[in-house]
Design an enzyme around this catalytic site. Structure first.
Site, PDB file in Angstrom:
ATOM      1  N   GLY A   1       0.838  -1.195   0.000  1.00  0.00           N
ATOM      2  CA  GLY A   1       0.000   0.000   0.000  1.00  0.00           C
ATOM      3  C   GLY A   1       0.867   1.237   0.000  1.00  0.00           C
TER       4      GLY A   1
ATOM      5  N   GLN B   1       3.142   9.968   1.019  1.00  0.00           N
ATOM      6  CA  GLN B   1       4.427   9.244   1.069  1.00  0.00           C
ATOM      7  C   GLN B   1       5.310   9.528  -0.138  1.00  0.00           C
ATOM      8  OE1 GLN B   1       2.465   5.269   2.089  1.00  0.00           O
ATOM      9  NE2 GLN B   1       4.387   5.171   3.228  1.00  0.00           N
TER      10      GLN B   1
ATOM     11  N   CYS C   1       5.980   0.229   7.627  1.00  0.00           N
ATOM     12  CA  CYS C   1       5.631   1.365   6.771  1.00  0.00           C
ATOM     13  C   CYS C   1       6.842   1.747   5.938  1.00  0.00           C
ATOM     14  CB  CYS C   1       5.192   2.543   7.640  1.00  0.00           C
ATOM     15  SG  CYS C   1       4.743   4.003   6.700  1.00  0.00           S
ATOM     16  N   LEU C   2       6.629   1.979   4.649  1.00  0.00           N
ATOM     17  CA  LEU C   2       7.734   2.335   3.760  1.00  0.00           C
ATOM     18  C   LEU C   2       8.365   3.666   4.163  1.00  0.00           C
ATOM     19  CD1 LEU C   2       6.153   1.282   0.347  1.00  0.00           C
ATOM     20  CD2 LEU C   2       7.863   0.031   1.682  1.00  0.00           C
TER      21      LEU C   2
ATOM     22  N   HIS D   1      -4.352   1.677   7.505  1.00  0.00           N
ATOM     23  CA  HIS D   1      -2.992   2.230   7.464  1.00  0.00           C
ATOM     24  C   HIS D   1      -2.911   3.364   6.424  1.00  0.00           C
ATOM     25  CE1 HIS D   1       1.518   1.537   7.830  1.00  0.00           C
ATOM     26  NE2 HIS D   1       1.440   2.316   6.761  1.00  0.00           N
ATOM     27  N   GLU D   2      -3.474   3.123   5.230  1.00  0.00           N
ATOM     28  CA  GLU D   2      -3.360   4.131   4.161  1.00  0.00           C
ATOM     29  C   GLU D   2      -4.269   5.328   4.420  1.00  0.00           C
ATOM     30  OE1 GLU D   2      -0.807   3.742   2.540  1.00  0.00           O
ATOM     31  OE2 GLU D   2      -0.533   1.614   2.919  1.00  0.00           O
TER      32      GLU D   2
ATOM     33  N   HIS E   1      -2.651   7.565   6.748  1.00  0.00           N
ATOM     34  CA  HIS E   1      -1.641   8.412   6.096  1.00  0.00           C
ATOM     35  C   HIS E   1      -2.249   9.710   5.578  1.00  0.00           C
ATOM     36  CE1 HIS E   1       2.252   6.510   6.038  1.00  0.00           C
ATOM     37  NE2 HIS E   1       1.795   5.369   5.567  1.00  0.00           N
TER      38      HIS E   1
END
Ligand SMILES: [Zn+2]
Length: 171
Positions: free
Chosen positions: A46, A51, A93-94, A135-136, A139
């Protein structure tokens, strides 16, 4: 479909709510293409527009990481219709490489948004898909999974992350 750099914890764009998309045009569709390419390259399941440094309410999810084209989810202005139950699993998380944590998430969610052609889409998800949506969408609300850890763990991790952000994330 250029791969865009992923911004890391400490960058202000990750810590403030993103703006709704007012018009779905070719720029937004190009953003989707880049986000999907960036997610696959990472690799991740995701990615949210903040990000890649874009403060807009745009998310992509693909639990198959490019293996199954039918699983790609691309949403503009996603919002929860339903959230129920509870689950707790490790997330990463990236934008916070090398760190993990287990926030409490709903076990089932229903999410509504618009696809790249402007059509309304409703998805329901359980387990990993429910966690990915949460999670997204966090963000685009300016929240990271570490913000949802228990206060003790949160303070511990955030102290380390602030140090990382000061010193730079370059490995
Ligand atoms: Zn993330």
């Amino acid at each position: 479909m250029p791969i865009r750099p992923i911004v890391k914890y400490g960058d202000p764009v990750l810590h403030a709510p993103a703006a709704p998309v007012e018009r779905i045009d070719d720029d937004i569709r190009a953003l989707f293409d880049d986000m999907v390419a960036t997610m696959y390259a990472a690799p991740g399941i995701g990615l949210a527009a903040p990000q890649v440094g874009v403060a807009l309410r745009v998310i992509v999810i693909d639990l198959s990481v490019g293996e199954d084209p039918a699983q790609v989810i691309k949403l503009v202005n996603p919002e929860f219709l339903e959230r129920e139950g509870e689950q707790k699993h490790e997330e990463g998380c990236l934008s916070i490489p090398g760190y993990g944590g287990s926030p409490v998430r709903p076990s089932r969610v229903a999410v509504r948004g618009l696809d790249p052609e402007g059509r309304e889409r409703v998805y329901t998800g359980t387990e990993l898909l429910a966690r990915a949506f949460c999670h997204e969408i966090d963000h685009i609300d300016g929240l990271l999974f570490v913000d949802r850890l228990s206060p003790l763990k949160r303070d511990l991790v955030k102290r380390k992350l602030r140090k990382k952000a000061r010193e730079g994330w370059e490995e």
